[in-house]
Design a protein around this motif. Structure first.
Motif, PDB file in Angstrom:
ATOM      1  N   GLU A  14      42.149  99.377  89.190  1.00 61.05           N
ATOM      2  CA  GLU A  14      40.843  99.297  88.529  1.00 61.05           C
ATOM      3  C   GLU A  14      40.920  98.769  87.099  1.00 61.05           C
ATOM      4  O   GLU A  14      39.995  98.115  86.636  1.00 61.05           O
ATOM      5  N   ILE A  54      40.391 100.258  84.410  1.00 55.97           N
ATOM      6  CA  ILE A  54      39.650 101.135  83.513  1.00 55.97           C
ATOM      7  C   ILE A  54      40.218 102.524  83.791  1.00 55.97           C
ATOM      8  O   ILE A  54      39.962 103.103  84.838  1.00 55.97           O
ATOM      9  N   GLN A  73      32.769 103.679  93.294  1.00 58.44           N
ATOM     10  CA  GLN A  73      33.245 102.686  92.334  1.00 58.44           C
ATOM     11  C   GLN A  73      32.622 101.322  92.605  1.00 58.44           C
ATOM     12  O   GLN A  73      32.715 100.807  93.719  1.00 58.44           O
ATOM     13  N   ALA A 116      33.316  97.708  91.546  1.00 61.66           N
ATOM     14  CA  ALA A 116      34.355  96.915  90.882  1.00 61.66           C
ATOM     15  C   ALA A 116      34.772  95.790  91.812  1.00 61.66           C
ATOM     16  O   ALA A 116      34.463  95.806  93.004  1.00 61.66           O
ATOM     17  N   HIS A 156      30.995 104.748  88.946  1.00 64.62           N
ATOM     18  CA  HIS A 156      31.556 103.914  87.886  1.00 64.62           C
ATOM     19  C   HIS A 156      31.265 102.433  88.164  1.00 64.62           C
ATOM     20  O   HIS A 156      31.398 101.979  89.300  1.00 64.62           O
ATOM     21  N   ASN A 187      32.689  98.933  86.706  1.00 66.06           N
ATOM     22  CA  ASN A 187      33.762  98.410  85.856  1.00 66.06           C
ATOM     23  C   ASN A 187      33.546  96.957  85.461  1.00 66.06           C
ATOM     24  O   ASN A 187      33.112  96.135  86.278  1.00 66.06           O
ATOM     25  N   SER A 220      32.319  99.243  80.562  1.00 68.97           N
ATOM     26  CA  SER A 220      32.156  99.898  81.859  1.00 68.97           C
ATOM     27  C   SER A 220      31.108 100.993  81.722  1.00 68.97           C
ATOM     28  O   SER A 220      30.832 101.469  80.606  1.00 68.97           O
ATOM     29  N   HIS A 226      29.466 104.740  83.402  1.00 68.81           N
ATOM     30  CA  HIS A 226      29.947 105.915  84.133  1.00 68.81           C
ATOM     31  C   HIS A 226      28.856 106.978  84.258  1.00 68.81           C
ATOM     32  O   HIS A 226      28.126 107.249  83.299  1.00 68.81           O
TER      33      HIS A 226
END
Length: 378
Positions: free
Chosen positions: A82, A84, A105, A107, A151, A153, A340, A342
């Motif tokens: 990732e 991050i 996630q 990403a 998340h 990213n 990013s 979250h």
């Protein structure tokens, strides 16, 4: 909502989406959100439930069954690939007897490149409100899945009014200031840095190397075979994990070669090192490299200087040379913020992480300012 007639749904595989429908939404420029790239990751099993990247893509359609919004999403049971880093967050959960994994996630797997994660059809007018609506939909899904967090990213600089925590990071990018040639770029540097780069580039002549840049149909299977051997050598030495299968690169060879720039060093007509890059209309994205012999400065030549030369020749605006690496600074790659977003379900952890991010952000700002003061330009 999971019915095919729903306004939105979550797809367990990109295979159930039509390629043209997906690409008509994302456009044809950013290579890593294109159907071909993400499909190759899944088809090659580089991305799968087994590897800890279970696809769960957000898809929204209009009344004509056309995709108007999408978001690459994965249910993850680890934090690898990732760039991050939230391992400390997972450890805090563990110490408190709770599970951080699975998490949701958004990403591009194994690809620390900035780009839109929530992608809207160009005809949508009020994009800001639409993005908020989609984030809320995905948060609802995170709650339904009973995951710890959500998340996004490597997103473009986000609006501060989103109901998500913002995290900063730093990468090193080269910016094209309308240079006419590589020497023109060198002239913009301080004398000491200019001399250092010229000395490093002598590795090509001193070691009797020939550098070839291949794109499109010029890239053959033998080149991918060699590159993958180099990739295995690099991951074995540095990361200890080979995330991407050979099948991934072979599929891209047949479906995506117009977006690939493969740089290969030859010595006595034998391939000795290679670096793979991806292209958009404005950017060159350096991704992976490897070498079968130990030649000082060859890494810099293939990954940094050849990339700069190509960008100047083809009037590209930016070269992104991957994650981290302060050594890039003295070679003309300047510190650039990454972002990013979250969402943490558990309130106590959310509050603690928010405080941490506020402190970390101040540190990142100071770090960036300090590096900008020692930049290599005149």
């Amino acid at each position: 909502m999971s019915s095919q007639y729903s306004e939105y749904f979550f797809a367990s595989s990109i295979n159930i989406i039509n390629k043209d429908d997906w690409n008509s939404c994302v456009g044809d420029d950013h290579p890593f959100t294109r159907y071909e790239y993400l499909h190759a990751l899944e088809e090659s099993k580089s991305v799968s439930n087994k590897t800890g990247w279970k696809p769960h893509h957000y898809i929204e359609k209009n009344e004509n069954n056309k995709i108007i919004a999408l978001c690459p999403l994965y249910i993850k049971n680890h934090s690898f690939g990732e760039y991050i880093f939230d391992h400390a967050w997972a450890e805090a959960y563990y110490r408190n007897g709770q599970n951080y994994y699975p998490k949701l996630q958004s990403a591009i797997p194994f690809t620390p490149v900035t780009g839109k994660r929530i992608i809207l059809n160009s005809k949508i007018k009020n994009k800001k409100n639409k993005i908020k609506f989609i984030i809320n939909n995905i948060i609802k899904e995170a709650v339904n899945l009973n995951v710890s967090s959500l998340h996004f990213n490597f997103v473009p600089k986000p609006d501060t009014d989103l109901t998500l925590m913002i995290r900063q990071g730093i990468q090193f990018h080269w910016k094209n200031k309308n240079y006419k040639s590589f020497n023109n770029f060198l002239d913009s540097l301080s004398s000491r840095k200019r001399k250092a780069i010229k000395k490093e580039r002598e590795c090509v002549i001193k070691n009797n190397l020939e550098i070839k840049l291949l794109t499109g149909k010029l890239i053959k299977k033998e080149h991918i075979d060699f590159f993958y051997d180099c990739y295995l050598d690099t991951t074995g030495k540095k990361w200890g994990s080979t995330y991407l299968t050979k099948k991934f690169f072979l599929e891209l060879l047949t479906t995506f070669n117009d977006k690939i720039l493969l740089i290969i060093a030859y010595q006595k007509n034998k391939m000795v090192a290679s670096a793979i890059n991806f292209l958009s209309q404005t950017h060159l994205y350096g991704r992976l490299w490897g070498s079968k012999c130990d030649i000082p400065f060859l890494h810099f030549e293939l990954c940094y200087y050849q990339a700069i030369e190509y960008a100047i020749k083809n009037k590209l605006k930016v070269v992104e040379a991957g994650a981290q690496g302060e050594h890039k600074l003295q070679r003309g790659y300047l510190p650039t913020n990454t972002w990013s977003l979250h969402w943490i379900k558990e309130r106590r952890f959310s509050e603690a992480i928010k405080k941490y991010l506020e402190t970390e952000s101040k540190f990142i700002d100071i770090q960036k300012e300090n590096m900008e003061e020692i930049n290599p330009f005149k």
